[in-house]
Design an enzyme around this catalytic site. Structure first.
Site, PDB file in Angstrom:
ATOM      1  N   ASP A   1      27.660  -2.266  13.426  1.00 49.76           N
ATOM      2  CA  ASP A   1      27.689  -0.733  12.771  1.00 49.76           C
ATOM      3  C   ASP A   1      27.563   0.313  13.704  1.00 49.76           C
ATOM      4  O   ASP A   1      28.536   1.282  13.603  1.00 49.76           O
ATOM      5  CB  ASP A   1      26.738  -0.564  11.751  1.00 49.76           C
ATOM      6  CG  ASP A   1      26.778   0.697  10.664  1.00 49.76           C
ATOM      7  OD1 ASP A   1      27.813   1.061  10.722  1.00 49.76           O
ATOM      8  OD2 ASP A   1      25.713   0.933   9.871  1.00 49.76           O
TER       9      ASP A   1
ATOM     10  N   ASP B   1      22.479  -3.107  24.311  1.00 49.87           N
ATOM     11  CA  ASP B   1      22.034  -1.868  25.205  1.00 49.87           C
ATOM     12  C   ASP B   1      22.980  -1.760  26.210  1.00 49.87           C
ATOM     13  O   ASP B   1      23.797  -0.722  26.617  1.00 49.87           O
ATOM     14  CB  ASP B   1      20.626  -1.822  25.591  1.00 49.87           C
ATOM     15  CG  ASP B   1      19.969  -2.795  26.177  1.00 49.87           C
ATOM     16  OD1 ASP B   1      20.333  -3.917  25.635  1.00 49.87           O
ATOM     17  OD2 ASP B   1      19.073  -3.185  26.894  1.00 49.87           O
TER      18      ASP B   1
ATOM     19  N   TYR C   1       0.828  -1.403  -0.039  1.00 49.81           N
ATOM     20  CA  TYR C   1      -0.008  -0.118  -0.062  1.00 49.81           C
ATOM     21  C   TYR C   1       0.983   1.415  -0.069  1.00 49.81           C
ATOM     22  O   TYR C   1       0.705   1.948   0.689  1.00 49.81           O
ATOM     23  CB  TYR C   1      -1.087  -0.017   1.278  1.00 49.81           C
ATOM     24  CG  TYR C   1      -1.825  -1.333   1.478  1.00 49.81           C
ATOM     25  CD1 TYR C   1      -2.471  -1.941   0.580  1.00 49.81           C
ATOM     26  CD2 TYR C   1      -1.427  -2.186   2.651  1.00 49.81           C
ATOM     27  CE1 TYR C   1      -2.938  -2.997   0.874  1.00 49.81           C
ATOM     28  CE2 TYR C   1      -1.981  -3.211   3.015  1.00 49.81           C
ATOM     29  CZ  TYR C   1      -2.726  -3.720   2.172  1.00 49.81           C
ATOM     30  OH  TYR C   1      -3.236  -4.902   2.359  1.00 49.81           O
TER      31      TYR C   1
ATOM     32  N   ASP D   1      30.551   2.772  15.547  1.00 54.17           N
ATOM     33  CA  ASP D   1      30.710   4.241  15.363  1.00 54.17           C
ATOM     34  C   ASP D   1      30.993   4.847  16.858  1.00 54.17           C
ATOM     35  O   ASP D   1      31.735   5.964  17.050  1.00 54.17           O
ATOM     36  CB  ASP D   1      29.447   4.853  14.878  1.00 54.17           C
ATOM     37  CG  ASP D   1      29.585   5.133  13.462  1.00 54.17           C
ATOM     38  OD1 ASP D   1      30.294   4.324  12.710  1.00 54.17           O
ATOM     39  OD2 ASP D   1      28.715   5.930  12.953  1.00 54.17           O
TER      40      ASP D   1
ATOM     41  N   LYS E   1      20.556  -9.468  21.464  1.00 53.32           N
ATOM     42  CA  LYS E   1      19.377  -8.858  21.807  1.00 53.32           C
ATOM     43  C   LYS E   1      18.303  -9.988  21.977  1.00 53.32           C
ATOM     44  O   LYS E   1      17.050  -9.891  21.471  1.00 53.32           O
ATOM     45  CB  LYS E   1      18.837  -7.788  20.892  1.00 53.32           C
ATOM     46  CG  LYS E   1      17.898  -6.842  21.430  1.00 53.32           C
ATOM     47  CD  LYS E   1      18.153  -6.047  22.617  1.00 53.32           C
ATOM     48  CE  LYS E   1      17.079  -5.516  23.113  1.00 53.32           C
ATOM     49  NZ  LYS E   1      17.484  -4.870  24.610  1.00 53.32           N
TER      50      LYS E   1
HETATM   51  N1  GGG Z   1      33.409   4.518   4.342  1.00 55.32           N
HETATM   52  C1  GGG Z   1      32.483   4.313   3.444  1.00 55.32           C
HETATM   53  C2  GGG Z   1      31.106   5.080   3.837  1.00 55.32           C
HETATM   54  O1  GGG Z   1      30.786   5.953   3.116  1.00 55.32           O
HETATM   55  N2  GGG Z   1      30.673   4.481   4.968  1.00 55.32           N
HETATM   56  C3  GGG Z   1      29.208   5.220   5.530  1.00 55.32           C
HETATM   57  C4  GGG Z   1      28.130   4.236   5.861  1.00 55.32           C
HETATM   58  O2  GGG Z   1      26.999   4.809   6.185  1.00 55.32           O
HETATM   59  N3  GGG Z   1      28.273   3.122   5.863  1.00 55.32           N
HETATM   60  C5  GGG Z   1      27.347   2.059   6.391  1.00 55.32           C
HETATM   61  C6  GGG Z   1      28.125   0.782   6.568  1.00 55.32           C
HETATM   62  O3  GGG Z   1      29.123   0.610   6.739  1.00 55.32           O
HETATM   63  O4  GGG Z   1      27.285  -0.165   6.493  1.00 55.32           O
END
Ligand code: GGG
Length: 381
Positions: free
Chosen positions: A273, A249, A172, A277, A216
């Protein structure tokens, strides 16, 4: 159009008759590297990384044949695709792939990621995404009281399935009752091989010999339950490696509260991911975060990329930190079995950071991108 050609391996040629005339020629090993600078600051950091790779190669009697591919957002805006239809075939013969960044303000992020980065990871079964988090002496962590060397762990992220499997769809579409289904795919084979990689890495690092699995399973009663079960199954084969299983968490909290306790952290695609970070943040900057997308079995080329994205806010200004790309280059050298060269690049970066005279704005300095590379090259000698 560029083509990757696999060049012959190192060989020795004996020529001449008399001992005096006999010259042993060491044929220089040349590695063919596919280079995709991509978008935004990717186009600025990749040339810096190449300069350092070339300098390191020279010191070890090897060379790089770089094959540049102008894929990414500009390619998309012109041709409607992030990379051409035969892209994977063009990359396949290369020894490795060196990638900058993908992402453009005029193109949805799911288009850029699913049009380039994710298909390459999947096509070449680069199932282990390895992301070190090391607090270099001379760099200030946002966490109070942490000194250089005290944070030292590696996030091993599953890279081909899990939450990034791209299974699902819309129903939809664009109606008030719209439904989006996004299915995570966990396979025993996919988890088991990643776990084995993580345990082997803990053994190879020979530091704390601890693997922390991120889960999780309290909320996700299928995929994450298989994840946990496979973790315990593989851990039984490594009695000398300590294990820990943390809810994602709790892991996020503990990255902040006790980062020194981590050694190898193994996580699904999405959790890895996000946590990597956070790892980059606590070591002082995303501008120091390197990564490798590995096919540990070496059936296909592995891909090396700084963790950071295209950073359109600073792109084109010559101020981006090139160290993540340079350290990524060191990971590529290591994968190509040039570990002495990799170590030299890493030490040169460490020396520049310890000295603290040349650093970009993300690390509290005012140096330009090229000045940082020049400082690394000077240390490399
Ligand atoms: N260095 C590569 C790049 O542009 N990574 C950005 C990004 O959002 N990567 C997501 C991921 O690593 O899965």
């Amino acid at each position: 159009m560029s083509i990757c050609i696999r060049l012959p391996a190192t060989g020795k040629t004996a020529a001449g008759g008399t001992p005096h005339e006999r010259i042993i020629i060491e044929a220089m090993k040349t590695f063919t590297i596919a280079v995709i600078p991509g978008d935004g600051v990717g186009a600025e950091v990749v040339p810096e990384g190449k300069r350092v790779l070339e300098a390191a190669a020279k010191r070890h009697n090897v060379s790089f044949a770089f094959q540049d591919f102008d894929w990414g957002a500009a390619h998309f805006l012109r041709w409607g695709r992030m990379m051409p239809a035969g892209a994977i075939d063009l990359l396949q013969p290369c020894d490795a792939i060196y990638l900058g960044a993908v992402g453009h303000p005029q193109i949805p992020d799911h288009t850029t990621l699913n049009g380039l980065l994710l298909p390459i990871r999947r096509a070449f079964d680069q199932y282990a995404n390895v992301r070190p988090a090391y607090l270099y002496p001379g760099v200030t962590s946002p966490l109070a009281g942490r000194n250089g060397g005290e944070i030292d762990f590696v996030v091993v992220r599953e890279n081909t399935e899990g939450e990034y499997a791209q299974v699902g769809g819309f129903l939809y579409t664009h109606q008030p009752e719209e439904v989006a289904i996004q299915t995570a795919v966990f396979t025993h084979r996919g988890i088991e091989r990643l776990m084995r990689y993580a345990f082997e890495l803990a053994v190879k690092r020979n530091k704390k010999k601890r693997v922390t699995s991120i889960t999780k399973s309290n909320a996700q009663g299928y995929g994450m339950v298989l994840w946990d079960r496979t973790f315990f199954e593989v851990s039984a084969k490594y009695p000398d490696v300590e294990t820990e299983s943390l809810l994602v968490d709790a892991a996020a909290m503990n990255f902040v509260r006790r980062p020194e306790s981590f050694d190898v952290v193994v996580a699904s695609n999405l959790f890895g991911d996000i946590l990597s970070d956070l790892g980059a943040a606590i070591i002082g900057s995303m501008g120091l975060a390197a990564s490798a997308n590995l096919d540990p079995e070496r059936r296909f080329p592995s891909m090396f990329e700084p963790v950071h994205g295209s950073a359109p806010d600073i792109a084109g200004k010559g101020v981006v930190n090139p160290l993540a790309a340079i350290l990524t280059g060191a990971m590529m050298l290591d994968h190509l079995e040039l570990s002495a060269a990799a170590q030299e690049v890493e030490s040169a970066v460490a020396a520049v950071l310890a000295e603290g005279k040349v650093r970009t704005a993300d690390l509290g300095g005012a140096s330009r991108t090229v000045e940082v590379t020049a400082a690394v090259l000077e240390k490399l000698g």
